[in-house]
Write a protein that holds these residues in place. Structure first.
Motif, PDB file in Angstrom:
ATOM      1  N   GLU A 182       0.831  -1.206   0.000  1.00 27.39           N
ATOM      2  CA  GLU A 182       0.000   0.000   0.000  1.00 27.39           C
ATOM      3  C   GLU A 182       0.863   1.252   0.000  1.00 27.39           C
ATOM      4  O   GLU A 182       0.577   2.211  -0.726  1.00 27.39           O
ATOM      5  CB  GLU A 182      -0.942   0.008   1.197  1.00 27.39           C
ATOM      6  CG  GLU A 182      -1.891   1.188   1.169  1.00 27.39           C
ATOM      7  CD  GLU A 182      -2.910   1.168   2.282  1.00 27.39           C
ATOM      8  OE1 GLU A 182      -3.702   2.118   2.340  1.00 27.39           O
ATOM      9  OE2 GLU A 182      -2.923   0.228   3.092  1.00 27.39           O
TER      10      GLU A 182
ATOM     11  N   GLU B 181      -3.710 -11.153  -2.787  1.00 27.49           N
ATOM     12  CA  GLU B 181      -3.683  -9.692  -2.640  1.00 27.49           C
ATOM     13  C   GLU B 181      -4.128  -8.962  -3.906  1.00 27.49           C
ATOM     14  O   GLU B 181      -4.523  -7.798  -3.839  1.00 27.49           O
ATOM     15  CB  GLU B 181      -2.269  -9.223  -2.272  1.00 27.49           C
ATOM     16  CG  GLU B 181      -1.848  -9.616  -0.879  1.00 27.49           C
ATOM     17  CD  GLU B 181      -0.393  -9.316  -0.604  1.00 27.49           C
ATOM     18  OE1 GLU B 181      -0.133  -8.644   0.414  1.00 27.49           O
ATOM     19  OE2 GLU B 181       0.479  -9.757  -1.388  1.00 27.49           O
TER      20      GLU B 181
ATOM     21  N   GLU C 160      -7.556  -7.130  -3.923  1.00 26.00           N
ATOM     22  CA  GLU C 160      -7.543  -5.958  -3.038  1.00 26.00           C
ATOM     23  C   GLU C 160      -6.770  -4.804  -3.672  1.00 26.00           C
ATOM     24  O   GLU C 160      -7.170  -3.650  -3.567  1.00 26.00           O
ATOM     25  CB  GLU C 160      -6.927  -6.328  -1.694  1.00 26.00           C
ATOM     26  CG  GLU C 160      -7.052  -5.235  -0.668  1.00 26.00           C
ATOM     27  CD  GLU C 160      -6.553  -5.649   0.700  1.00 26.00           C
ATOM     28  OE1 GLU C 160      -6.580  -4.793   1.584  1.00 26.00           O
ATOM     29  OE2 GLU C 160      -6.126  -6.817   0.886  1.00 26.00           O
TER      30      GLU C 160
ATOM     31  N   ARG D  44      -9.026  -3.220  -6.270  1.00 25.16           N
ATOM     32  CA  ARG D  44     -10.015  -2.341  -5.630  1.00 25.16           C
ATOM     33  C   ARG D  44      -9.366  -1.034  -5.197  1.00 25.16           C
ATOM     34  O   ARG D  44      -9.933   0.044  -5.383  1.00 25.16           O
ATOM     35  CB  ARG D  44     -10.670  -3.032  -4.434  1.00 25.16           C
ATOM     36  CG  ARG D  44     -11.759  -3.995  -4.794  1.00 25.16           C
ATOM     37  CD  ARG D  44     -12.544  -4.460  -3.583  1.00 25.16           C
ATOM     38  NE  ARG D  44     -11.716  -5.076  -2.556  1.00 25.16           N
ATOM     39  CZ  ARG D  44     -11.308  -6.336  -2.538  1.00 25.16           C
ATOM     40  NH1 ARG D  44     -11.657  -7.144  -3.518  1.00 25.16           N
ATOM     41  NH2 ARG D  44     -10.569  -6.800  -1.549  1.00 25.16           N
ATOM     42  N   TRP D  45      -8.179  -1.132  -4.593  1.00 24.90           N
ATOM     43  CA  TRP D  45      -7.480   0.057  -4.126  1.00 24.90           C
ATOM     44  C   TRP D  45      -7.210   0.998  -5.296  1.00 24.90           C
ATOM     45  O   TRP D  45      -7.430   2.205  -5.200  1.00 24.90           O
ATOM     46  CB  TRP D  45      -6.172  -0.325  -3.427  1.00 24.90           C
ATOM     47  CG  TRP D  45      -5.519   0.835  -2.744  1.00 24.90           C
ATOM     48  CD1 TRP D  45      -5.644   1.191  -1.445  1.00 24.90           C
ATOM     49  CD2 TRP D  45      -4.652   1.811  -3.336  1.00 24.90           C
ATOM     50  NE1 TRP D  45      -4.912   2.322  -1.187  1.00 24.90           N
ATOM     51  CE2 TRP D  45      -4.285   2.724  -2.341  1.00 24.90           C
ATOM     52  CE3 TRP D  45      -4.146   1.998  -4.612  1.00 24.90           C
ATOM     53  CZ2 TRP D  45      -3.446   3.808  -2.572  1.00 24.90           C
ATOM     54  CZ3 TRP D  45      -3.309   3.088  -4.855  1.00 24.90           C
ATOM     55  CH2 TRP D  45      -2.972   3.965  -3.850  1.00 24.90           C
TER      56      TRP D  45
END
Length: 58
Positions: free
Chosen positions: A6, A39, A42, A45-46
């Motif tokens: 992230e 992962e 996700e 989506r991020w």
């Protein structure tokens, strides 16, 4: 998603906003390549939710 991935995606967005596209994409690509198959959704989506972070637009 791991915190390191992230953070790298956020850095990628920052570099891209600052007209450092090649560096930004390299950082983002490296982070995505480190991600596990679990992962990946996700991360997708991020990226969708933070698309404006890459352009600086609201």
């Amino acid at each position: 998603m791991r915190r390191s991935i992230e953070s790298a995606l956020k850095r990628s967005a920052e570099l891209t906003r600052n007209n450092r596209l090649v560096e930004g994409m390299a950082v983002g690509e490296a982070a995505i390549n480190q991600a596990t198959d679990d992962e990946q959704p996700e991360i997708q989506r991020w990226l969708v939710e933070h698309a404006d972070d890459f352009t600086g637009e609201d």
